[in-house]
Motif scaffolding. Structure first.
Motif, PDB file in Angstrom:
ATOM      1  N   ASP A 106      -3.308  -3.188   5.320  1.00  0.00           N
ATOM      2  CA  ASP A 106      -3.319  -1.596   5.060  1.00  0.00           C
ATOM      3  C   ASP A 106      -3.867  -1.437   3.636  1.00  0.00           C
ATOM      4  OD1 ASP A 106      -2.339  -1.451   7.790  1.00  0.00           O
ATOM      5  OD2 ASP A 106      -0.267  -1.161   7.113  1.00  0.00           O
ATOM      6  N   GLY A 107      -4.436  -0.315   3.579  1.00  0.00           N
ATOM      7  CA  GLY A 107      -5.063  -0.028   2.360  1.00  0.00           C
ATOM      8  C   GLY A 107      -4.878   1.389   2.068  1.00  0.00           C
ATOM      9  N   GLY A 143       2.233  -1.826  -7.067  1.00  0.00           N
ATOM     10  CA  GLY A 143       1.209  -1.142  -7.280  1.00  0.00           C
ATOM     11  C   GLY A 143       1.488   0.218  -7.759  1.00  0.00           C
ATOM     12  N   LEU A 144       2.878   0.501  -7.846  1.00  0.00           N
ATOM     13  CA  LEU A 144       3.372   1.832  -8.396  1.00  0.00           C
ATOM     14  C   LEU A 144       3.121   1.556  -9.900  1.00  0.00           C
ATOM     15  CD1 LEU A 144       4.255   4.727  -7.787  1.00  0.00           C
ATOM     16  CD2 LEU A 144       6.563   3.938  -7.907  1.00  0.00           C
ATOM     17  N   ASN A 145       3.008   0.537 -10.340  1.00  0.00           N
ATOM     18  CA  ASN A 145       2.948   0.141 -11.883  1.00  0.00           C
ATOM     19  C   ASN A 145       1.430   0.379 -12.202  1.00  0.00           C
ATOM     20  OD1 ASN A 145       2.593  -2.251 -10.371  1.00  0.00           O
ATOM     21  ND2 ASN A 145       2.395  -3.477 -11.936  1.00  0.00           N
ATOM     22  N   VAL A 172      -7.072   4.157  -8.105  1.00  0.00           N
ATOM     23  CA  VAL A 172      -6.044   3.384  -7.925  1.00  0.00           C
ATOM     24  C   VAL A 172      -6.130   2.978  -6.437  1.00  0.00           C
ATOM     25  CG1 VAL A 172      -3.472   2.824  -7.943  1.00  0.00           C
ATOM     26  CG2 VAL A 172      -4.449   4.337  -9.569  1.00  0.00           C
ATOM     27  N   THR A 173      -5.677   1.617  -6.288  1.00  0.00           N
ATOM     28  CA  THR A 173      -5.803   1.000  -4.952  1.00  0.00           C
ATOM     29  C   THR A 173      -4.346   0.294  -4.502  1.00  0.00           C
ATOM     30  OG1 THR A 173      -6.517  -0.955  -4.793  1.00  0.00           O
ATOM     31  CG2 THR A 173      -8.219   0.767  -4.820  1.00  0.00           C
ATOM     32  N   GLY A 174      -4.016   0.443  -3.326  1.00  0.00           N
ATOM     33  CA  GLY A 174      -2.892  -0.401  -2.605  1.00  0.00           C
ATOM     34  C   GLY A 174      -3.398  -1.023  -1.595  1.00  0.00           C
ATOM     35  N   TYR A 175      -2.639  -2.275  -1.367  1.00  0.00           N
ATOM     36  CA  TYR A 175      -2.827  -2.992  -0.201  1.00  0.00           C
ATOM     37  C   TYR A 175      -1.525  -3.799   0.189  1.00  0.00           C
ATOM     38  CZ  TYR A 175      -4.238  -7.653   1.748  1.00  0.00           C
ATOM     39  OH  TYR A 175      -4.310  -8.628   2.394  1.00  0.00           O
ATOM     40  N   GLY A 176      -1.208  -3.724   1.507  1.00  0.00           N
ATOM     41  CA  GLY A 176       0.021  -4.337   1.924  1.00  0.00           C
ATOM     42  C   GLY A 176       0.025  -4.528   3.459  1.00  0.00           C
ATOM     43  N   ALA A 215       0.722  -0.964   0.025  1.00  0.00           N
ATOM     44  CA  ALA A 215       0.018   0.070   0.044  1.00  0.00           C
ATOM     45  C   ALA A 215       0.953   1.149  -0.083  1.00  0.00           C
ATOM     46  CB  ALA A 215      -0.892  -0.097   1.309  1.00  0.00           C
ATOM     47  N   SER A 216       2.355   0.974   0.036  1.00  0.00           N
ATOM     48  CA  SER A 216       3.239   2.372   0.238  1.00  0.00           C
ATOM     49  C   SER A 216       3.060   3.160  -0.883  1.00  0.00           C
ATOM     50  CB  SER A 216       4.510   1.710   0.578  1.00  0.00           C
ATOM     51  OG  SER A 216       4.534   0.824   1.444  1.00  0.00           O
TER      52      SER A 216
END
Ligand SMILES: [Zn+2]
Lengths: 394, 146
Positions: free
Chosen positions: A384-385, A348-350, A376-380, A85-86
């Motif tokens: 964390d989101g 997810g930066l891609n 765009v979403t991130g998950y990690g 998610a960073s």
């Protein structure tokens, strides 16, 4: 409105990414520097114009990046430690720094040797550079690994199994995510799986890793890097590329964020908390989106996120993704670059890079016609989101 | 012994393992001020902010909230045992913890009653196991159905 100087006042003006490969000849730091330099060039800037850096969580420091690229005056830097998610969470930090005047042009970059160093591989040259595990390290070392749970697939299956059993989620839904990402990768010359078809029979024949996750529910391990440049909308309009405005974003953390089993609700992830914040800040709704770039470390995690974002009720994402909704001709084309599942895994930066290309109308065969808004979403880590809502500048 | 990796916990986490070894059963941390149970071990009580607590033996009775079924493991010792299940057990004290099990994955279901026990893996580490119990399932609040 609170925060009104942050939302809608900054833009992504440069993007860069390496190839997504297994067994890079380049060291992870070379990958990060290549993508960063590509993003700076793409923006029409020089390294000396960069005065803010958000480096990857591990692998390479701000100081090393600056020294290599000849960035001689860093006025702001910070690390974001939210696993996958960073990078998407870093956009809100970059926007905050720019809109508050802490920095003018912020480089957000992430690269890693996800194939060559994550697990030893016979055909890869390893490096001791590794990720900063953040809060996960202690938990996995003490509480999960002794029970034989060492991989992310195993950790997440602790709640994905709960999700599947509670709602009767059919495998069909997960297969739809995997097959859609693979189809979309065929439009992307940079995707690792650009010419490797995936059929439903292949999916059904793939072994379980940690139930409900089959091999084809799991993302790729790749060596790669990506980078984006964030600046003010005003400066962006004088630069080379059509600005892509950061309309709003948010992060969220489950409770407790550092341990899964003790949560009162196993299915409330960080993105459930981030979603209302992000849409409120951007002043748009989920159904306004033209393109979805959803963090797809695992197919079922995509389904859960679609529910958290409001595209479906809890348990309803299976129906939502059926019938072509997330295909290129559907209402919500998803992971138009192939995603972590079929392009490659750059945390997810891609996804951010692809969303930017879509909104520039520069996505080639993957272009969604007239795309104006992208999510765009991130998950990690352990759930964390992060969310970024981007829009094509007027 | 299934599994090869035995961590060497320190400080508070080590205290929990030692308490379980001493009691020869599962113990759970309980706030000395407001009596709230908590796991994994924490330095503060999130309910009342007290720093005073004790590790108290519990019956070990609980139900299955969720479970992972692993078909491979990076730990060669566990890999030999694949496919194996790992349970998220909701104890009667309303805290949840991970537990290994000898049950075959197909015999498991959410809500199934289980009984937890400990296995001594070193002077400083216990592994929690949970096996289906004979007790008739009583009517418990649904485990966080969402
Ligand atoms: Zn208390």
């Amino acid at each position: 409105m609170e925060g009104e100087t942050v939302w809608g006042t900054t833009a992504i003006v440069g993007v860069g990414e390496t190839d997504y490969i297994r067994g890079a000849d380049d060291h992870v730091c070379d990958l990060i520097l290549s993508a960063s330099m590509d993003a700076i060039d793409d923006a029409g800037l020089a390294p000396s114009d960069i005065d803010g850096i958000i480096p990857p969580p591990g692998f390479m420091t701000t100081e090393e990046i600056a020294a290599n690229l000849g960035i001689d005056d860093i006025s702001y830097h910070v690390s974001v430690l939210m696993g996958g998610a960073s990078p998407t969470a870093a956009l809100q930090t970059a926007a905050m720094a720019v809109s508050c005047g802490l920095a003018e042009n912020v480089l957000v970059t992430l690269g890693w040797n996800g194939y060559s160093a994550l697990r030893p591989k016979a055909d890869a040259r390893p490096s001791k550079r590794s990720m900063n595990l953040g809060p996960m390290g202690e938990t996995v070392r003490n509480l999960y690994a002794p029970y034989g749970l060492m991989s992310a697939a195993q950790h997440y299956s602790l709640y994905l199994r709960h999700y599947v059993d509670t709602f009767g989620i059919p495998e069909e839904a997960a297969a739809t995510i995997a097959l859609t990402c693979r189809e979309h990768a065929h439009n992307n010359a940079r995707a690792l799986m650009r010419d490797r078809p995936l059929t439903r029979a292949d999916y059904d024949a793939s072994p379980y890793i940690a139930e409900p996750l089959r091999k084809f529910d799991c993302c790729l391990e790749t060596d790669c890097a990506a980078a984006v440049i964030v600046t003010s909308v005003e400066r962006a309009r004088d630069l080379r590329q059509h600005p892509v405005v950061y309309l709003g974003g948010a992060e969220g953390h489950p409770q407790p964020a550092d341990e899964i089993a003790s949560r009162s609700d196993l299915l409330e992830l960080g993105i459930h908390r981030a979603a209302p914040r992000a849409f409120g800040r951007a002043g748009v709704t989920a159904h306004d989106m033209d393109v979805l770039e959803i963090y797809d470390c695992f197919t079922y995690v995509v389904l859960l996120q679609l529910e958290a974002l409001g595209f479906a009720e809890p348990g309803g994402a299976a129906d939502f993704v059926a019938g072509g909704t997330i295909g290129m001709d559907g209402d919500f084309p998803l992971n138009t670059h192939g995603g972590l599942l079929s392009q490659g895994h750059c945390w997810g930066l891609n996804h951010v890079v692809e969303a930017t290309r879509q909104l520039r109308h520069d996505a080639g065969p993957a272009q969604v016609p007239d795309a104006e808004l992208a999510l765009v979403t991130g998950y990690g880590d352990l759930g964390d989101g992060s969310i970024a809502i981007l829009g094509r500048d007027r | 012994m299934i599994g090869s990796y035995v961590p060497r916990p320190e400080w508070l986490m080590l205290d929990w393992h030692h308490a379980c070894l001493e009691a020869d059963m599962v113990t759970i941390q309980r706030c000395a001020s407001c009596a709230t149970w908590r796991h994994p071990p924490r330095r503060f009580c999130a309910a009342c902010r007290s720093r005073e607590s004790a590790f108290v033996p519990v019956s070990g009775a609980g139900t299955v909230r969720s479970y992972a079924v692993s078909h491979r493991s990076m730990d060669p010792g566990w890999h030999e045992a694949t496919p194996y299940a790992t349970l998220v057990v909701a104890l009667d004290e309303q805290v949840s913890l991970l537990a290994a099990t000898t049950s075959t994955p197909n015999d498991l279901a959410l809500g199934m009653p289980v009984q937890c026990s400990i296995e001594r893996r070193s002077d400083d580490f216990v592994l929690v196991w949970a096996e289906p119990s004979d007790e008739t399932p009583d009517i418990r609040p649904a485990a966080s159905g969402r």
